[in-house]
Design a protein around this motif. Structure first.
Motif, PDB file in Angstrom:
ATOM      1  N   ILE A   1       6.938  10.546  -1.594  1.00 27.43           N
ATOM      2  CA  ILE A   1       6.638   9.452  -0.676  1.00 27.43           C
ATOM      3  C   ILE A   1       6.285  10.055   0.677  1.00 27.43           C
ATOM      4  O   ILE A   1       7.025  10.905   1.196  1.00 27.43           O
ATOM      5  CB  ILE A   1       7.828   8.491  -0.518  1.00 27.43           C
ATOM      6  CG1 ILE A   1       8.295   7.962  -1.877  1.00 27.43           C
ATOM      7  CG2 ILE A   1       7.468   7.341   0.417  1.00 27.43           C
ATOM      8  CD1 ILE A   1       7.311   7.071  -2.583  1.00 27.43           C
TER       9      ILE A   1
ATOM     10  N   PRO B   1       6.244   1.073  -0.025  1.00 27.27           N
ATOM     11  CA  PRO B   1       5.361   2.100  -0.607  1.00 27.27           C
ATOM     12  C   PRO B   1       4.216   1.460  -1.382  1.00 27.27           C
ATOM     13  O   PRO B   1       4.351   0.357  -1.926  1.00 27.27           O
ATOM     14  CB  PRO B   1       6.303   2.873  -1.534  1.00 27.27           C
ATOM     15  CG  PRO B   1       7.373   1.896  -1.883  1.00 27.27           C
ATOM     16  CD  PRO B   1       7.580   1.048  -0.653  1.00 27.27           C
TER      17      PRO B   1
ATOM     18  N   ALA C   1       3.840   5.186   2.368  1.00 28.84           N
ATOM     19  CA  ALA C   1       4.746   4.100   2.740  1.00 28.84           C
ATOM     20  C   ALA C   1       4.696   3.932   4.263  1.00 28.84           C
ATOM     21  O   ALA C   1       4.036   4.695   4.973  1.00 28.84           O
ATOM     22  CB  ALA C   1       6.161   4.408   2.267  1.00 28.84           C
TER      23      ALA C   1
END
Length: 201
Positions: free
Chosen positions: A131, A100, A93
């Motif tokens: 992430i 993302p 991201a």
């Protein structure tokens, strides 16, 4: 029958696992092997003017997991014992966590398909997802697997314990990249998979 791109690329991952679990003794070379990875490697390692590094690491002459006597040990039987492979997905991201490459839910759906594809062969995958915030890596030029060495060093977690998969937008040309099954250390930062949105969606 739907076979996902992740299934195709994870076939390479399985080659790495089975190639690394056996004894890596010297075996006779069955035929000359030619590839252009040495040219790609030299683009990023110009000091390797003789191509020796490329030959040794990027284009090895011996593929232990492809030698028939080794390969045939892994033929599928009518009732194969289960093999479990741990995957670690890194969704790239922006620095602030926005935009993302995909959602964790989408990764989950891909792994469901992956497990369905491999179920007849007694192979199943379980996975973790995180992430990773990096605008630098959110859209990344990657003309070869080797062009993202620093990305892999920054992003991977415990490559000796799990198969790392980076999901982001790769450009130039935008291909997904998986390592050669006999490329260096299959449990190190030279392994893993760079999954481009072009194939992952």
């Amino acid at each position: 029958l739907k076979i996902s791109a992740l299934t195709c690329f994870l076939a390479v991952a399985f080659q790495i696992v089975i190639g690394a679990t056996g004894i890596r003794a010297a075996e006779p070379l069955l035929a000359p092997f030619v590839c252009n990875h040495n040219q790609l490697r030299q683009e990023f390692y110009p000091e390797d003017s003789e191509g020796s590094l490329a030959e040794a690491q990027a284009c090895p002459q011996l593929f232990t997991c492809s030698v028939p006597t080794r390969r045939h040990l892994w033929r599928v039987t009518s009732n194969p014992p289960p093999i479990y492979i741990r995957l670690m997905f890194h969704i790239i991201a922006e620095d602030d966590g926005s935009n993302p490459a995909v959602t964790p839910e989408f990764v989950d759906s891909q792994v469901v398909q992956l497990n369905a594809d491999y179920l007849p062969y007694g192979i199943q995958f379980f996975h973790y997802t995180r992430i990773y915030n990096s605008t630098e890596y959110r859209v990344f030029p990657a003309p070869s697997f080797f062009s993202a060495d620093q990305m892999k060093l920054d992003v991977y977690l415990d490559p000796h314990l799990q198969f790392n998969i980076i999901v982001t937008e790769l450009t130039n040309p935008g291909n997904s990249w998986a390592p050669n099954p006999d490329l260096g250390d299959p449990y190190g930062f030279g392994a893993g998979l760079m999954m481009s949105l072009v194939q992952f969606d």
